[in-house]
Scaffold this motif. Structure first.
Motif, PDB file in Angstrom:
ATOM      1  N   TYR A 123      72.766 110.926  -0.120  1.00 32.71           N
ATOM      2  CA  TYR A 123      73.981 111.609  -0.546  1.00 32.71           C
ATOM      3  C   TYR A 123      75.149 110.966   0.191  1.00 32.71           C
ATOM      4  O   TYR A 123      75.044 110.642   1.371  1.00 32.71           O
ATOM      5  CB  TYR A 123      73.933 113.095  -0.178  1.00 32.71           C
ATOM      6  CG  TYR A 123      73.094 113.947  -1.096  1.00 32.71           C
ATOM      7  CD1 TYR A 123      73.687 114.750  -2.074  1.00 32.71           C
ATOM      8  CD2 TYR A 123      71.709 113.975  -0.980  1.00 32.71           C
ATOM      9  CE1 TYR A 123      72.921 115.538  -2.915  1.00 32.71           C
ATOM     10  CE2 TYR A 123      70.931 114.761  -1.816  1.00 32.71           C
ATOM     11  CZ  TYR A 123      71.540 115.538  -2.786  1.00 32.71           C
ATOM     12  OH  TYR A 123      70.777 116.323  -3.626  1.00 32.71           O
ATOM     13  N   PHE A 164      78.341 112.872  -3.887  1.00 37.31           N
ATOM     14  CA  PHE A 164      78.501 114.316  -3.731  1.00 37.31           C
ATOM     15  C   PHE A 164      79.947 114.782  -3.903  1.00 37.31           C
ATOM     16  O   PHE A 164      80.196 115.920  -4.293  1.00 37.31           O
ATOM     17  CB  PHE A 164      77.972 114.734  -2.355  1.00 37.31           C
ATOM     18  CG  PHE A 164      77.561 116.169  -2.255  1.00 37.31           C
ATOM     19  CD1 PHE A 164      76.612 116.702  -3.110  1.00 37.31           C
ATOM     20  CD2 PHE A 164      78.105 117.003  -1.295  1.00 37.31           C
ATOM     21  CE1 PHE A 164      76.219 118.033  -3.015  1.00 37.31           C
ATOM     22  CE2 PHE A 164      77.731 118.336  -1.185  1.00 37.31           C
ATOM     23  CZ  PHE A 164      76.775 118.842  -2.049  1.00 37.31           C
ATOM     24  N   ARG A 184      84.123 122.868  -4.716  1.00 36.69           N
ATOM     25  CA  ARG A 184      82.910 122.138  -4.314  1.00 36.69           C
ATOM     26  C   ARG A 184      82.076 122.955  -3.340  1.00 36.69           C
ATOM     27  O   ARG A 184      80.854 122.948  -3.377  1.00 36.69           O
ATOM     28  CB  ARG A 184      83.317 120.810  -3.649  1.00 36.69           C
ATOM     29  CG  ARG A 184      82.176 119.831  -3.483  1.00 36.69           C
ATOM     30  CD  ARG A 184      81.793 119.270  -4.849  1.00 36.69           C
ATOM     31  NE  ARG A 184      80.483 118.678  -4.872  1.00 36.69           N
ATOM     32  CZ  ARG A 184      79.354 119.364  -4.864  1.00 36.69           C
ATOM     33  NH1 ARG A 184      79.365 120.660  -4.804  1.00 36.69           N
ATOM     34  NH2 ARG A 184      78.201 118.758  -4.930  1.00 36.69           N
ATOM     35  N   PHE A 187      79.040 125.663  -3.908  1.00 32.90           N
ATOM     36  CA  PHE A 187      77.637 125.282  -4.020  1.00 32.90           C
ATOM     37  C   PHE A 187      76.989 125.853  -5.282  1.00 32.90           C
ATOM     38  O   PHE A 187      75.909 126.433  -5.236  1.00 32.90           O
ATOM     39  CB  PHE A 187      76.857 125.721  -2.773  1.00 32.90           C
ATOM     40  CG  PHE A 187      76.956 124.739  -1.640  1.00 32.90           C
ATOM     41  CD1 PHE A 187      75.934 123.843  -1.383  1.00 32.90           C
ATOM     42  CD2 PHE A 187      78.095 124.694  -0.858  1.00 32.90           C
ATOM     43  CE1 PHE A 187      76.034 122.922  -0.355  1.00 32.90           C
ATOM     44  CE2 PHE A 187      78.207 123.773   0.168  1.00 32.90           C
ATOM     45  CZ  PHE A 187      77.162 122.886   0.432  1.00 32.90           C
ATOM     46  N   GLU A 188      77.649 125.655  -6.414  1.00 32.62           N
ATOM     47  CA  GLU A 188      77.127 126.174  -7.676  1.00 32.62           C
ATOM     48  C   GLU A 188      77.005 125.105  -8.743  1.00 32.62           C
ATOM     49  O   GLU A 188      76.588 125.391  -9.859  1.00 32.62           O
ATOM     50  CB  GLU A 188      78.038 127.300  -8.188  1.00 32.62           C
ATOM     51  CG  GLU A 188      78.070 128.530  -7.285  1.00 32.62           C
ATOM     52  CD  GLU A 188      79.071 129.575  -7.750  1.00 32.62           C
ATOM     53  OE1 GLU A 188      79.828 129.264  -8.691  1.00 32.62           O
ATOM     54  OE2 GLU A 188      79.094 130.680  -7.186  1.00 32.62           O
ATOM     55  N   SER A 189      77.357 123.865  -8.421  1.00 28.90           N
ATOM     56  CA  SER A 189      77.306 122.794  -9.420  1.00 28.90           C
ATOM     57  C   SER A 189      75.880 122.251  -9.542  1.00 28.90           C
ATOM     58  O   SER A 189      75.011 122.543  -8.708  1.00 28.90           O
ATOM     59  CB  SER A 189      78.243 121.651  -9.003  1.00 28.90           C
ATOM     60  OG  SER A 189      77.653 120.891  -7.961  1.00 28.90           O
ATOM     61  N   ASP A 192      74.706 120.642  -6.430  1.00 27.12           N
ATOM     62  CA  ASP A 192      74.337 121.596  -5.386  1.00 27.12           C
ATOM     63  C   ASP A 192      72.920 122.124  -5.601  1.00 27.12           C
ATOM     64  O   ASP A 192      72.150 122.296  -4.647  1.00 27.12           O
ATOM     65  CB  ASP A 192      75.316 122.775  -5.363  1.00 27.12           C
ATOM     66  CG  ASP A 192      76.730 122.339  -5.063  1.00 27.12           C
ATOM     67  OD1 ASP A 192      76.897 121.500  -4.168  1.00 27.12           O
ATOM     68  OD2 ASP A 192      77.658 122.824  -5.728  1.00 27.12           O
ATOM     69  N   ARG A 196      69.794 121.725  -3.000  1.00 28.71           N
ATOM     70  CA  ARG A 196      68.952 122.829  -2.533  1.00 28.71           C
ATOM     71  C   ARG A 196      67.473 122.505  -2.762  1.00 28.71           C
ATOM     72  O   ARG A 196      66.621 122.811  -1.924  1.00 28.71           O
ATOM     73  CB  ARG A 196      69.326 124.131  -3.244  1.00 28.71           C
ATOM     74  CG  ARG A 196      70.659 124.699  -2.799  1.00 28.71           C
ATOM     75  CD  ARG A 196      70.753 126.185  -3.117  1.00 28.71           C
ATOM     76  NE  ARG A 196      70.853 126.439  -4.538  1.00 28.71           N
ATOM     77  CZ  ARG A 196      72.020 126.522  -5.200  1.00 28.71           C
ATOM     78  NH1 ARG A 196      73.159 126.357  -4.557  1.00 28.71           N
ATOM     79  NH2 ARG A 196      72.038 126.774  -6.492  1.00 28.71           N
ATOM     80  N   LEU A 219      80.067 122.180   5.783  1.00 26.82           N
ATOM     81  CA  LEU A 219      78.915 121.798   4.963  1.00 26.82           C
ATOM     82  C   LEU A 219      77.614 122.162   5.675  1.00 26.82           C
ATOM     83  O   LEU A 219      76.708 122.739   5.071  1.00 26.82           O
ATOM     84  CB  LEU A 219      78.950 120.297   4.667  1.00 26.82           C
ATOM     85  CG  LEU A 219      77.737 119.720   3.928  1.00 26.82           C
ATOM     86  CD1 LEU A 219      77.567 120.373   2.575  1.00 26.82           C
ATOM     87  CD2 LEU A 219      77.868 118.213   3.781  1.00 26.82           C
ATOM     88  N   LYS A 222      77.125 125.893   5.569  1.00 24.71           N
ATOM     89  CA  LYS A 222      76.681 126.372   4.259  1.00 24.71           C
ATOM     90  C   LYS A 222      75.208 126.056   4.018  1.00 24.71           C
ATOM     91  O   LYS A 222      74.466 126.880   3.471  1.00 24.71           O
ATOM     92  CB  LYS A 222      77.537 125.748   3.157  1.00 24.71           C
ATOM     93  CG  LYS A 222      78.965 126.256   3.108  1.00 24.71           C
ATOM     94  CD  LYS A 222      79.045 127.682   2.581  1.00 24.71           C
ATOM     95  CE  LYS A 222      78.805 127.763   1.099  1.00 24.71           C
ATOM     96  NZ  LYS A 222      79.057 129.118   0.554  1.00 24.71           N
TER      97      LYS A 222
END
Length: 286
Positions: A123, A164, A184, A187-189, A192, A196, A219, A222
């Motif tokens: 990444y 990223f 960004r 963390f729902e794209s 992301d 995970r 980051l 999160k």
């Protein structure tokens, strides 16, 4: 106080040996994700963020030092977009100025080692193409992933290089303004969701980041929260961050978030990082 600090350094050297041993074992087993920050590209002499902000100021007819006093990079680029309606000219400037020759890449031990260590997934929060360029220069197979279309076509047979924070080739993917950065960090794209999934069973190694940068600290925070919310927190692999010099304060904070600090052996950032990556490469070949 001085004695306490020296004792900490002695302890840090011991911890470094233990942590490094675990990291090398995981690299051998292809269980490490590499996260590449702007400090890696900076070793090639690319323009600094300060120069970038000066360019923005000149476009807005504002004195650069005055403009820099108005906010951080994200706020200033947000203002630029509001004034101009687009970041198109900023993307063009970065594309022109944050590029290097193949020969410069070929002469970089850092980029050579990144390729030779054969991380299955990389990444990068950099917009530039230096990592992809290095894979081409050193004849290593890779696939670039910027969006959901790339994910759908990926066959997982080559090193995946995930952009990223976006890529110069796709202006709408670039995370540069404050709004785009906040989006960004939701963390729902699709990227992301991929991160995970990639995190499960794999360690993360961060290089090229400064802990003075709130972005990387957020980051890490999160990512830690994602683990704490999961049902697999007890199986969480260790993650690591490489810094040029020891930092006992950040070391303690990071360990609480599942990230172990590895410090370098030289005050020169590029030299220190090159030595570290060479050490990893040599020991994974033993």
């Amino acid at each position: 106080m001085e004695k306490t600090y020296k004792n900490h350094l002695s302890s840090a050297k011991y911890v470094r040996v233990i942590v490094l041993r675990d990291l090398i074992k995981n690299i051998k087993q292809k269980k490490v994700i590499l996260f590449v920050g702007s400090g890696v590209s900076a070793t090639l002499g690319l323009p600094t963020w300060s120069e970038f902000i000066s360019y923005i100021a000149s476009n807005l007819d504002i004195e650069p030092e005055l403009f820099k006093s108005y906010g951080d990079t994200l706020a200033l680029t947000e203002y630029y977009k509001l004034e101009k309606g687009t970041i198109g000219s900023l993307r063009s400037w970065m594309d022109r100025n944050w590029s290097v020759s193949d020969e410069a890449i070929r002469q970089s031990e850092i980029f050579e080692m990144i390729c030779k260590l054969e991380f299955p997934i990389i990444y990068t929060t950099n917009y530039d193409r230096c990592v992809e360029q290095a894979f081409s220069v050193f004849h290593c197979d890779f696939e670039k992933i910027v969006g959901v279309e790339d994910l759908a076509q990926s066959k997982h047979e080559k090193t995946q290089i995930i952009k990223f924070h976006g890529d110069f080739d796709y202006e709408n993917t670039i995370v540069l303004t404050e709004s785009s950065y906040f989006d960004r960090m939701n963390f729902e794209s699709p990227l992301d969701i991929k991160l995970r999934a990639d995190m499960l069973g794999k360690s993360i190694l961060f290089i090229g980041y400064s802990l003075k940068d709130i972005n990387i600290r957020y980051l890490i925070y999160k990512l830690n929260k994602l683990w704490l919310k999961s049902s697999n927190e007890s199986k969480r692999p260790k993650s690591y961050i490489f810094l040029t010099t020891p930092n006992p304060v950040q070391e303690r904070v990071l360990e609480e978030r599942g990230v172990y600090l590895i410090s370098g052996d030289s005050e020169k950032k590029s030299e220190s990082l090159a030595h570290f990556l060479r050490e990893l490469y040599d020991k994974t070949r033993e």
